[in-house]
Motif scaffolding. Structure first.
Motif, PDB file in Angstrom:
ATOM      1  N   PHE A 121       0.771  -1.243  -0.065  1.00  0.00           N
ATOM      2  CA  PHE A 121      -0.040  -0.030  -0.074  1.00  0.00           C
ATOM      3  C   PHE A 121       0.910   1.340   0.082  1.00  0.00           C
ATOM      4  O   PHE A 121       1.959   1.045   0.333  1.00  0.00           O
ATOM      5  N   SER A 122       0.217   2.298  -0.581  1.00  0.00           N
ATOM      6  CA  SER A 122       0.867   3.671  -0.231  1.00  0.00           C
ATOM      7  C   SER A 122       0.008   4.462   0.283  1.00  0.00           C
ATOM      8  O   SER A 122      -1.250   4.509   0.370  1.00  0.00           O
ATOM      9  N   TYR A 123       0.422   5.730   1.026  1.00  0.00           N
ATOM     10  CA  TYR A 123       0.004   6.474   1.895  1.00  0.00           C
ATOM     11  C   TYR A 123       0.415   7.749   2.109  1.00  0.00           C
ATOM     12  O   TYR A 123       1.505   8.175   1.745  1.00  0.00           O
ATOM     13  N   LYS A 124      -0.317   8.863   2.178  1.00  0.00           N
ATOM     14  CA  LYS A 124       0.253  10.177   2.568  1.00  0.00           C
ATOM     15  C   LYS A 124      -0.818  10.736   3.804  1.00  0.00           C
ATOM     16  O   LYS A 124      -1.934  10.662   3.667  1.00  0.00           O
ATOM     17  N   GLN A 182      -9.921  19.112   7.932  1.00  0.00           N
ATOM     18  CA  GLN A 182     -11.103  19.231   7.218  1.00  0.00           C
ATOM     19  C   GLN A 182     -11.909  18.693   7.920  1.00  0.00           C
ATOM     20  O   GLN A 182     -11.670  17.548   8.863  1.00  0.00           O
ATOM     21  N   ASN A 183     -13.222  18.563   7.737  1.00  0.00           N
ATOM     22  CA  ASN A 183     -14.252  17.159   8.158  1.00  0.00           C
ATOM     23  C   ASN A 183     -14.307  16.310   7.448  1.00  0.00           C
ATOM     24  O   ASN A 183     -13.565  16.160   6.377  1.00  0.00           O
ATOM     25  N   LYS A 184     -14.927  15.298   7.923  1.00  0.00           N
ATOM     26  CA  LYS A 184     -14.838  13.843   7.224  1.00  0.00           C
ATOM     27  C   LYS A 184     -15.367  13.947   5.719  1.00  0.00           C
ATOM     28  O   LYS A 184     -14.518  13.271   4.803  1.00  0.00           O
ATOM     29  N   ASP A 185     -16.394  14.613   5.472  1.00  0.00           N
ATOM     30  CA  ASP A 185     -16.587  14.613   3.974  1.00  0.00           C
ATOM     31  C   ASP A 185     -15.581  15.510   3.026  1.00  0.00           C
ATOM     32  O   ASP A 185     -15.417  14.700   2.086  1.00  0.00           O
ATOM     33  N   SER A 186     -15.198  16.404   3.455  1.00  0.00           N
ATOM     34  CA  SER A 186     -14.130  17.066   2.895  1.00  0.00           C
ATOM     35  C   SER A 186     -12.763  16.500   2.558  1.00  0.00           C
ATOM     36  O   SER A 186     -12.124  16.342   1.678  1.00  0.00           O
ATOM     37  N   ALA A 187     -12.559  15.752   3.744  1.00  0.00           N
ATOM     38  CA  ALA A 187     -11.300  15.067   3.523  1.00  0.00           C
ATOM     39  C   ALA A 187     -11.664  13.884   2.561  1.00  0.00           C
ATOM     40  O   ALA A 187     -10.394  13.485   1.919  1.00  0.00           O
ATOM     41  N   SER A 188     -12.631  13.261   2.721  1.00  0.00           N
ATOM     42  CA  SER A 188     -12.937  12.031   1.540  1.00  0.00           C
ATOM     43  C   SER A 188     -12.636  12.672   0.135  1.00  0.00           C
ATOM     44  O   SER A 188     -12.211  11.953  -0.617  1.00  0.00           O
ATOM     45  N   ALA A 189     -13.287  13.603  -0.035  1.00  0.00           N
ATOM     46  CA  ALA A 189     -13.269  14.298  -1.379  1.00  0.00           C
ATOM     47  C   ALA A 189     -12.003  14.740  -1.761  1.00  0.00           C
ATOM     48  O   ALA A 189     -11.698  14.544  -2.867  1.00  0.00           O
ATOM     49  N   LEU A 190     -10.964  15.328  -0.932  1.00  0.00           N
ATOM     50  CA  LEU A 190      -9.693  15.415  -1.352  1.00  0.00           C
ATOM     51  C   LEU A 190      -9.107  14.264  -1.507  1.00  0.00           C
ATOM     52  O   LEU A 190      -8.031  14.323  -2.742  1.00  0.00           O
ATOM     53  N   CYS A 191      -9.224  13.181  -0.897  1.00  0.00           N
ATOM     54  CA  CYS A 191      -8.312  11.994  -1.228  1.00  0.00           C
ATOM     55  C   CYS A 191      -8.829  11.559  -2.521  1.00  0.00           C
ATOM     56  O   CYS A 191      -7.954  10.883  -3.459  1.00  0.00           O
ATOM     57  N   LEU A 192     -10.280  11.308  -2.949  1.00  0.00           N
ATOM     58  CA  LEU A 192     -10.884  10.971  -4.083  1.00  0.00           C
ATOM     59  C   LEU A 192     -10.003  11.823  -5.250  1.00  0.00           C
ATOM     60  O   LEU A 192      -9.764  11.561  -6.510  1.00  0.00           O
ATOM     61  N   SER A 193      -9.865  13.405  -5.125  1.00  0.00           N
ATOM     62  CA  SER A 193      -9.118  14.152  -6.105  1.00  0.00           C
ATOM     63  C   SER A 193      -7.859  13.670  -6.392  1.00  0.00           C
ATOM     64  O   SER A 193      -7.172  14.089  -7.412  1.00  0.00           O
ATOM     65  N   HIS A 194      -7.179  13.064  -5.609  1.00  0.00           N
ATOM     66  CA  HIS A 194      -5.591  12.562  -5.761  1.00  0.00           C
ATOM     67  C   HIS A 194      -5.968  11.251  -6.583  1.00  0.00           C
ATOM     68  O   HIS A 194      -4.702  10.459  -6.699  1.00  0.00           O
ATOM     69  N   GLY A 195      -7.159  10.529  -6.626  1.00  0.00           N
ATOM     70  CA  GLY A 195      -7.303   9.010  -7.143  1.00  0.00           C
ATOM     71  C   GLY A 195      -7.315   8.122  -6.030  1.00  0.00           C
ATOM     72  O   GLY A 195      -6.804   6.877  -6.424  1.00  0.00           O
ATOM     73  N   SER A 196      -7.246   8.429  -4.892  1.00  0.00           N
ATOM     74  CA  SER A 196      -7.250   7.426  -3.842  1.00  0.00           C
ATOM     75  C   SER A 196      -8.432   7.618  -2.791  1.00  0.00           C
ATOM     76  O   SER A 196      -9.237   8.449  -3.367  1.00  0.00           O
ATOM     77  N   LEU A 197      -8.193   6.814  -1.669  1.00  0.00           N
ATOM     78  CA  LEU A 197      -9.392   7.188  -0.585  1.00  0.00           C
ATOM     79  C   LEU A 197      -8.743   7.162   0.864  1.00  0.00           C
ATOM     80  O   LEU A 197      -7.714   7.374   0.974  1.00  0.00           O
ATOM     81  N   LEU A 198      -9.654   7.711   1.562  1.00  0.00           N
ATOM     82  CA  LEU A 198      -9.215   7.526   3.068  1.00  0.00           C
ATOM     83  C   LEU A 198      -8.501   6.198   3.381  1.00  0.00           C
ATOM     84  O   LEU A 198      -9.237   5.101   2.779  1.00  0.00           O
ATOM     85  N   TYR A 254      -8.282  11.311  10.547  1.00  0.00           N
ATOM     86  CA  TYR A 254      -9.379  10.799   9.708  1.00  0.00           C
ATOM     87  C   TYR A 254      -8.819   9.437   9.053  1.00  0.00           C
ATOM     88  O   TYR A 254      -7.885   9.770   8.376  1.00  0.00           O
ATOM     89  N   VAL A 255      -9.576   8.393   9.086  1.00  0.00           N
ATOM     90  CA  VAL A 255      -9.095   7.250   8.017  1.00  0.00           C
ATOM     91  C   VAL A 255     -10.431   6.708   7.809  1.00  0.00           C
ATOM     92  O   VAL A 255     -11.573   7.043   8.011  1.00  0.00           O
ATOM     93  N   SER A 256     -10.584   5.535   6.855  1.00  0.00           N
ATOM     94  CA  SER A 256     -11.656   4.920   6.594  1.00  0.00           C
ATOM     95  C   SER A 256     -12.426   4.298   7.629  1.00  0.00           C
ATOM     96  O   SER A 256     -11.841   3.907   8.451  1.00  0.00           O
ATOM     97  N   GLY A 257     -13.933   4.570   7.369  1.00  0.00           N
ATOM     98  CA  GLY A 257     -14.620   3.937   8.670  1.00  0.00           C
ATOM     99  C   GLY A 257     -15.914   4.809   8.842  1.00  0.00           C
ATOM    100  O   GLY A 257     -15.666   6.173   8.847  1.00  0.00           O
ATOM    101  N   HIS A 258     -16.942   4.207   9.250  1.00  0.00           N
ATOM    102  CA  HIS A 258     -18.187   4.892   9.767  1.00  0.00           C
ATOM    103  C   HIS A 258     -19.085   4.391  10.445  1.00  0.00           C
ATOM    104  O   HIS A 258     -19.167   2.647  10.141  1.00  0.00           O
ATOM    105  N   TYR A 259     -19.963   4.587  11.056  1.00  0.00           N
ATOM    106  CA  TYR A 259     -20.889   3.743  11.697  1.00  0.00           C
ATOM    107  C   TYR A 259     -22.435   4.098  11.222  1.00  0.00           C
ATOM    108  O   TYR A 259     -22.730   4.746  11.014  1.00  0.00           O
ATOM    109  N   CYS A 289      -4.470   9.569   3.560  1.00  0.00           N
ATOM    110  CA  CYS A 289      -5.189   9.060   2.025  1.00  0.00           C
ATOM    111  C   CYS A 289      -3.990   7.778   1.741  1.00  0.00           C
ATOM    112  O   CYS A 289      -3.111   7.801   1.997  1.00  0.00           O
ATOM    113  N   GLY A 290      -4.706   6.918   0.866  1.00  0.00           N
ATOM    114  CA  GLY A 290      -4.048   5.715   0.718  1.00  0.00           C
ATOM    115  C   GLY A 290      -4.637   4.584  -0.210  1.00  0.00           C
ATOM    116  O   GLY A 290      -6.030   5.099  -0.545  1.00  0.00           O
TER     117      GLY A 290
END
Length: 346
Positions: A235-238, A244-260, A289-294, A344-345
């Motif tokens: 895996f790769s990570y950054k 950011q809040n969770k939604d904005s963090a997720s969106a920024l990762c997606l803009s890199h072509g990755s995910l939380l 923030y990393v991937s995960g939710h309830y 992101c990773g």
């Protein structure tokens, strides 16, 4: 690539990027690279200090590429009562011709510095400045011009002309992401590559002599500066140093072509925690923030359930929030509107 800490963060500049008008000679180290925010090291001064006490004293840093900078953070010398109280910021594209950051009235702006050794003072730079070299010129100080600093802004991405592919080995085809059936004009390897290039979102492809499949994820994050590959290669990570809040963090990762980042093994957890402790900036606040939710259970964005042995003590607890953050003791529940750095990773 944007960060509140372009110099000291996970993708910060090397020590050689810092230079200064002079450095105080001593049995302690006062090198220009000590000017990183939160710098501290055994047998070294916690900051850069000028040898000559005058208003020509400066320390500067060179970024890898041009950047638009909109804020500056400054800190005093951490192990002694020395700091800068006011300063100018200068910027340059070539390190030869320098321009002063301006105030709204177009006069050279005098920025407010510190009143103690360790409190970080943040100043907005408005209008933002664009350069590759950035200099802090001390104008007044307490005892001696000594400081640590960082810059917030966005580094311009390198231009990519055309597309390039290279052969790579992967342990499992599942690492390539979702497949896309491609239809090249002819059944040859290079035509499969052409078809991937023309297909939106295709960043990798496989060709077995007859079937051409494109994929939308594998190693796409490697095209973005600052991603680090784990020694295992899986895996790769950054770390992204923007709160950011969770939604904005997720969106920024997606803009890199990755995910939380999905922290789904003890090994991944340990690798990332070690990286945090190796960076003086990141370890100031170990909440990311990393991937995960309830919903009805705690799960990653792909639907997999989060294993119980990855949680920190007293977690998970949906009363604290329905999102997931990484801490030094493991995963924890957090309110999704909390402003945090994130990882992101792939």
């Amino acid at each position: 690539m944007c960060s509140e800490y372009l110099l000291s963060g996970f993708s910060g500049v090397p020590n050689e990027a810092f230079t200064a008008s002079s450095s105080f000679p001593s049995h302690l180290d006062f090198s220009p690279s000590n000017a990183r925010l939160y710098f501290e090291r055994f047998n070294s001064a916690s900051g850069w200090c000028a040898e000559h006490i005058n208003s020509a004293s400066y320390v500067q840093a060179e970024l890898e590429r041009e950047a638009v900078v909109n804020s500056v953070h400054i800190q005093g010398r951490g192990d002694y009562v020395q700091w800068v109280t006011t300063f100018y910021i200068l910027y340059s594209l070539d390190g030869v011709v320098w321009t002063y950051a301006k105030a709204p009235d177009n006069n050279d702006k005098i920025f407010t510095g510190n009143s103690d050794s360790n409190t970080v003072v943040k100043n907005a730079i408005s209008p933002p400045i664009k350069g590759k070299f950035f200099r802090i010129n001390a104008r007044s100080w307490y005892n001696r011009p000594c400081l640590r600093f960082d810059l917030g802004g966005c580094i311009n991405q390198a231009e990519h002309k055309g597309s390039q592919y290279k052969q790579a080995s992967v342990s499992s085809v599942t690492l390539l992401g979702q497949s896309i059936l491609l239809q090249p004009s002819r059944t040859y390897l290079h035509h499969c590559g052409f078809a991937c290039h023309r297909s939106s979102g295709c960043v990798a492809f496989t060709f077995d002599g007859a079937i051409c499949l494109g994929y939308n994820f594998y190693n796409s994050v490697q095209r973005i500066p600052g991603y680090k590959q784990a020694e295992t290669g899986e895996f790769s990570y950054k770390f992204i140093e923007m709160r950011q809040n969770k939604d904005s963090a997720s969106a920024l990762c997606l803009s890199h072509g990755s995910l939380l980042m999905k922290i789904d093994t003890q090994n991944r957890l340990a690798i990332v925690q070690v990286a945090i402790q190796e960076n003086n900036l990141l370890k100031q606040d170990v909440r990311f923030y990393v991937s995960g939710h309830y919903t009805t259970q705690w799960q990653y964005s792909d639907g997999d359930v989060i294993e119980s042995n990855l949680w920190s003590p007293s977690n998970p607890d949906p009363r604290k929030g329905h999102c997931v953050m990484l801490t030094q003791s493991g995963l924890s529940s957090v309110d999704c509107n909390t402003l945090l750095f994130f990882i992101c990773g792939n």
